[in-house]
Scaffold this motif. Sequence first.
Motif, mmCIF file in Angstrom:
data_model
loop_
_atom_site.group_PDB
_atom_site.id
_atom_site.type_symbol
_atom_site.label_atom_id
_atom_site.label_comp_id
_atom_site.label_asym_id
_atom_site.label_seq_id
_atom_site.Cartn_x
_atom_site.Cartn_y
_atom_site.Cartn_z
ATOM 1 N N UNK A 211 -6.637 -7.852 -9.450
ATOM 2 C CA UNK A 211 -7.388 -7.101 -10.514
ATOM 3 C C UNK A 211 -6.624 -5.899 -10.700
ATOM 4 N N UNK A 212 -5.873 -5.365 -9.755
ATOM 5 C CA UNK A 212 -5.287 -4.092 -9.970
ATOM 6 C C UNK A 212 -5.492 -2.963 -8.841
ATOM 7 N N UNK A 213 -6.333 -3.240 -7.808
ATOM 8 C CA UNK A 213 -6.477 -2.366 -6.557
ATOM 9 C C UNK A 213 -5.725 -2.246 -5.764
ATOM 10 N N UNK A 214 -5.652 -1.231 -5.245
ATOM 11 C CA UNK A 214 -4.852 -1.157 -3.895
ATOM 12 C C UNK A 214 -5.321 -1.608 -2.949
ATOM 13 N N UNK A 215 -5.071 -2.432 -2.001
ATOM 14 C CA UNK A 215 -5.758 -3.222 -0.892
ATOM 15 C C UNK A 215 -5.177 -2.885 0.458
ATOM 16 N N UNK A 216 -6.149 -2.427 1.364
ATOM 17 C CA UNK A 216 -5.644 -2.520 2.852
ATOM 18 C C UNK A 216 -6.514 -3.318 3.682
ATOM 19 N N UNK A 217 -5.969 -4.088 4.385
ATOM 20 C CA UNK A 217 -6.721 -5.091 5.331
ATOM 21 C C UNK A 217 -6.436 -4.499 6.788
ATOM 22 N N UNK A 235 2.182 -17.721 7.371
ATOM 23 C CA UNK A 235 2.115 -17.799 5.956
ATOM 24 C C UNK A 235 1.232 -16.905 5.168
ATOM 25 N N UNK A 236 0.050 -16.932 5.765
ATOM 26 C CA UNK A 236 -0.895 -15.946 4.960
ATOM 27 C C UNK A 236 -0.460 -14.397 4.992
ATOM 28 N N UNK A 237 0.165 -13.970 6.062
ATOM 29 C CA UNK A 237 0.646 -12.744 6.061
ATOM 30 C C UNK A 237 1.578 -12.362 5.259
ATOM 31 N N UNK A 238 2.683 -13.359 4.897
ATOM 32 C CA UNK A 238 3.622 -13.251 4.188
ATOM 33 C C UNK A 238 2.996 -13.192 2.575
ATOM 34 N N UNK A 239 2.046 -14.100 2.620
ATOM 35 C CA UNK A 239 1.427 -14.213 1.177
ATOM 36 C C UNK A 239 1.024 -12.771 0.638
ATOM 37 N N UNK A 240 0.114 -12.208 1.515
ATOM 38 C CA UNK A 240 -0.742 -11.308 1.316
ATOM 39 C C UNK A 240 0.320 -9.811 1.004
ATOM 40 N N UNK A 241 1.380 -9.764 2.199
ATOM 41 C CA UNK A 241 2.300 -8.775 1.950
ATOM 42 C C UNK A 241 3.130 -8.978 0.861
ATOM 43 N N UNK A 243 2.392 -9.818 -1.939
ATOM 44 C CA UNK A 243 1.517 -9.146 -3.111
ATOM 45 C C UNK A 243 1.004 -7.686 -2.940
ATOM 46 N N UNK A 244 2.054 -7.046 -2.039
ATOM 47 C CA UNK A 244 1.553 -5.530 -1.846
ATOM 48 C C UNK A 244 0.249 -5.260 -1.260
ATOM 49 N N UNK A 245 -0.221 -6.032 -0.315
ATOM 50 C CA UNK A 245 -1.312 -5.711 0.218
ATOM 51 C C UNK A 245 -0.860 -5.037 1.632
ATOM 52 N N UNK A 246 -1.560 -3.804 2.081
ATOM 53 C CA UNK A 246 -1.293 -3.421 3.213
ATOM 54 C C UNK A 246 -2.101 -4.195 4.421
#
Length: 494
Positions: A211-217, A235-241, A243-246
């Motif tokens: 949706x456009x938010x910057x996200x950090x997990x 695989x999940x780590x690669x997926x989120x990373x 998509x530029x999720x920290x």
Amino acid sequence: MNNQKDNSSAQVLKQTQPEEFDVVILGGGTGSTVAAWTFTAEGKRVAVIDRKYIGGSCPNIACLPSKNIIHSAKVASYFQRSKEFGIAHQGFTIDMAGVRDRKRKMVSDLNAVYLQNYRNTGAEFILGTGRFVAPRTIEVALANATIRQLRGSNVIVSTGTRAALAVIPGLSEVQPLTHIEALELDRVPDHLLVIGSGYIATEFAQAMRRFGSRVSVIGRSERLMPQEDEDVGEALLSLLAGEAIDIFLKTRIKRVSGKSGDSVSIVIEQNGAEKTLLGSHVLVAAGRTPNTEGIGLEQAGVELTDRGYIKVNERLQTTALGVWAIGEVAGSPQFTHISVDDFRVVHDNVNGADHVTTGRQVPYCLFTDPELARVGLNENEAKARGIAYRLFKVPMEANLRARTLSETRGFMKALVEADSDRILGFTAFGVGAAEVMSAVQIAIIAGLPYTALRDAILTHPTLVEGLIPLFSSAPSIPRWTQDQRQSGHLMVAS
């Protein structure tokens, strides 16, 4: 005046006398709802009590609303990828209030369906706050300040769980979002800090990023979805990373300050180093706690486990005669489909059969994009139990339907018993994973060997057709050494 006072007192007294029911259900979740409609269809008098939600959490604040929001995020991702599909556009904006309103309409429509089913079946739905006041007797405080008492020949407790707030300095003062508030956001967070690394954390992280938010997990575990195999976590780590999720794993949160929705600061310790993360919102998705406080369980003779869940046996009987518990509050796996199966167990036992929860299948899906789905054993579980297995594994790009969709990320894998062709478990990380998993699960239920799926004539091109290359990916006759046999694990090379 005296006559009026006497009449008023008599009315209150009448309302507080126990009303007799065959089944009284405290908590209106999906398992409770199906229970009410089923028992009523069998001629029983049934009442369901819930303090807020018609149909419980699943159609109102959990499963279905979250998947509704997640699908909107999927549509946003298609806009972002439009050139890949040969579609040009001049940009787009996210109307988060519109996303929320689509979800609200779905919930409202479902509430209407549930209420109509209550009317059709004759089961009584009572909106109020219930608590035990005696064995098999529940007192309900209604919104109009009146009180009813209901006594059941059988009582089912299904009050569910709620988001747990970890004991972290400053966390409660920040007034963090849980999944409930996150589903009601009317604007995209500038920077969402997500505490947790499981189902809710992972799903919401990806959706809000799209949706456009910057996200950090921020997670305590070594990997995302730590109960899964290492290749799934990677695989999940690669997926989120991707998509530029920290992502900050193996971390300890030392303190939190600020106010969610305005400005939040989280101080973490990772690998011995301290760092500060700044964001606009914080979402807590780090576990659940059972809703057992304040419902008078001690008055009913219902005991709790050391973790605060209702203590039940394999027939879902509590420590009180005639009182049962189903779903998450009973410590069952936290999935709606399990609460429905819990009802089946209780239903059969109430009607004189002997039905237990022992040994049942627990399929589940993580609704990221692509999905993660599993039924049966994964590799870590098989190794921990000393079960020898053959491993079948193929990338999703081996599935031609996935190629037509431009959705080739991920893989499918299956475990087959070493000395037979029995399927032990199946995991898929890819497009349509949940639907493909269900096909394998049905084969497991039917006792079919893996070769039945390998040799099946399946429609081309479909995602389920991918089971053919999967179950053709390892030799039919295991080739393994004496050392492998003694170790109890079998890894077959393709």
